[in-house]
Write a protein that holds these residues in place. Structure first.
Motif, short mmCIF file in Angstrom:
data_model
loop_
_atom_site.label_atom_id
_atom_site.label_comp_id
_atom_site.label_asym_id
_atom_site.label_seq_id
_atom_site.Cartn_x
_atom_site.Cartn_y
_atom_site.Cartn_z
N TYR A 1 -53.46 -84.23 4.10
CA TYR A 1 -54.76 -84.15 3.44
C TYR A 1 -54.69 -84.55 1.96
O TYR A 1 -55.56 -85.29 1.47
N PHE A 2 -53.65 -84.06 1.27
CA PHE A 2 -53.55 -84.34 -0.16
C PHE A 2 -52.57 -85.48 -0.47
O PHE A 2 -52.87 -86.36 -1.26
N GLY A 3 -51.40 -85.43 0.17
CA GLY A 3 -50.36 -86.41 -0.16
C GLY A 3 -50.66 -87.81 0.32
O GLY A 3 -50.73 -88.76 -0.47
N ILE A 4 -50.86 -87.94 1.63
CA ILE A 4 -51.06 -89.28 2.20
C ILE A 4 -52.40 -89.86 1.78
O ILE A 4 -52.49 -91.00 1.33
N SER A 5 -53.47 -89.07 1.90
CA SER A 5 -54.81 -89.61 1.66
C SER A 5 -55.01 -90.02 0.21
O SER A 5 -55.61 -91.06 -0.09
N GLU A 6 -54.49 -89.23 -0.73
CA GLU A 6 -54.75 -89.51 -2.14
C GLU A 6 -53.67 -90.37 -2.78
O GLU A 6 -53.96 -91.30 -3.53
N ASP A 7 -52.41 -90.07 -2.48
CA ASP A 7 -51.32 -90.74 -3.18
C ASP A 7 -50.86 -92.04 -2.51
O ASP A 7 -50.49 -92.99 -3.20
N LEU A 8 -50.86 -92.07 -1.18
CA LEU A 8 -50.31 -93.22 -0.48
C LEU A 8 -51.34 -94.28 -0.15
O LEU A 8 -51.15 -95.47 -0.42
N ILE A 9 -52.45 -93.88 0.46
CA ILE A 9 -53.42 -94.89 0.89
C ILE A 9 -54.67 -94.91 0.03
O ILE A 9 -55.47 -95.83 0.13
N GLY A 10 -54.83 -93.93 -0.82
CA GLY A 10 -55.96 -93.92 -1.74
C GLY A 10 -57.31 -93.75 -1.08
O GLY A 10 -58.34 -94.08 -1.66
N VAL A 11 -57.32 -93.26 0.13
CA VAL A 11 -58.57 -93.03 0.87
C VAL A 11 -58.66 -91.55 1.21
O VAL A 11 -57.69 -90.96 1.70
N ASN A 12 -59.79 -90.97 0.94
CA ASN A 12 -59.96 -89.54 1.23
C ASN A 12 -60.12 -89.31 2.74
O ASN A 12 -61.08 -89.80 3.34
N ILE A 13 -59.17 -88.59 3.33
CA ILE A 13 -59.25 -88.21 4.74
C ILE A 13 -60.02 -86.90 4.83
O ILE A 13 -59.76 -85.97 4.07
N SER A 14 -60.96 -86.83 5.73
CA SER A 14 -61.73 -85.59 5.89
C SER A 14 -60.82 -84.48 6.39
O SER A 14 -59.76 -84.72 7.00
N GLY A 15 -61.23 -83.25 6.13
CA GLY A 15 -60.44 -82.10 6.58
C GLY A 15 -60.29 -82.08 8.09
O GLY A 15 -59.22 -81.76 8.61
N LEU A 16 -61.37 -82.42 8.81
CA LEU A 16 -61.31 -82.44 10.27
C LEU A 16 -60.31 -83.47 10.77
O LEU A 16 -59.51 -83.19 11.67
N THR A 17 -60.32 -84.67 10.17
CA THR A 17 -59.38 -85.71 10.58
C THR A 17 -57.94 -85.29 10.29
O THR A 17 -57.05 -85.47 11.12
N ALA A 18 -57.72 -84.70 9.12
CA ALA A 18 -56.38 -84.23 8.76
C ALA A 18 -55.91 -83.15 9.72
O ALA A 18 -54.73 -83.12 10.11
N ALA A 19 -56.82 -82.26 10.12
CA ALA A 19 -56.46 -81.18 11.05
C ALA A 19 -56.07 -81.74 12.42
O ALA A 19 -55.07 -81.31 13.02
N ILE A 20 -56.83 -82.71 12.92
CA ILE A 20 -56.52 -83.31 14.22
C ILE A 20 -55.19 -84.06 14.16
O ILE A 20 -54.36 -83.96 15.09
N ILE A 21 -54.96 -84.78 13.07
CA ILE A 21 -53.69 -85.50 12.92
C ILE A 21 -52.53 -84.51 12.88
O ILE A 21 -51.48 -84.73 13.51
#
Length: 227
Positions: free
Chosen positions: A84-104
């Protein structure tokens, strides 16, 4: 007597036990969505990874083993925060929703454990079954598909059911990223009403209403498979 029962019923209907149900129901729907979708994708990931651990190709076997050990060796809470915080913000620069992060997170975490379930189930099949398949002219892939996999899948059913229960309970950790699952909805309700005890009792009851019947069904399946 009737008046007393009516009074008790009205008091119950007016209590937090009942009033919290609409809020908890919304959380339950999201909890089941995360669990079911995550486990479905996790089974696909786990099947490929588990078979990868049995592969004769050293590279595939090594990658599969590393994946399983890394995921099983880290808490799912750390994994979902990393996604949720590391990949979405630091690596790909796209905000992943909490629901998507939870499913992943459920997919990856369950996939690693399911990989071991698959590997153990396939490995438990007698080697004579492989030889029988080859003896009737089946290729290695056909032997796995038509002879080994159907037998192994039966042995996977009880541990897969246990994984469902584990993943269902793990969703309660996703409240840290504001996913509106069951516990999150309960917290929102008791923060507004200060009825903590009653709300948490209902949260526990709802979890038990899912996990206990699932456990009963699993025990019956195990008995049938034993026979």
């Amino acid at each position: 007597m009737l008046d007393a029962l009516n009074s008790m019923f009205e008091a119950l209907m007016d209590s937090a036990y009942i009033k919290s149900l609409p809020f908890l129901y919304e959380g339950l729907k999201l909890t089941l969505l995360i669990t079911i979708v995550g486990l479905f994708l996790g089974f696909i990931l786990g099947a490929f990874t588990g078979l990868g651990r049995l592969s004769k190709n050293g590279l595939i076997r090594g990658i599969s083993t590393i994946f399983v050990e890394v995921v099983r060796g880290t808490p799912i809470l750390v994994q979902v925060l990393f996604i949720y915080f590391g990949i979405s913000e630091d690596l790909i620069g796209v905000n992943i929703s909490g629901l998507t992060a939870a499913i992943i997170a459920i997919t990856i975490n369950a996939g690693a454990y399911i990989a071991e379930i698959v590997r153990g189930a396939v490995h438990s099949i007698d080697k004579g079954q492989y030889e029988a398949g080859r003896a009737v002219g089946l290729t290695e892939r056909q032997t796995m598909r038509y002879i080994i996999w159907p037998q192994a899948f039966k042995r996977m059913i009880p541990p897969l059911g246990n994984q469902f229960i584990i993943s269902l309970k793990d969703t309660s950790l996703f409240s840290v990223i504001a996913v509106g699952e069951l516990l999150y909805q309960g917290r929102q309700y008791y923060n507004a009403t200060f009825e903590v005890f009653e709300t948490l009792v209902m949260v526990c009851i709802i979890y038990l209403m899912i996990t206990i019947p699932t456990s009963v069904i699993l025990r019956r399946i195990e008995r049938k498979l034993d026979v």
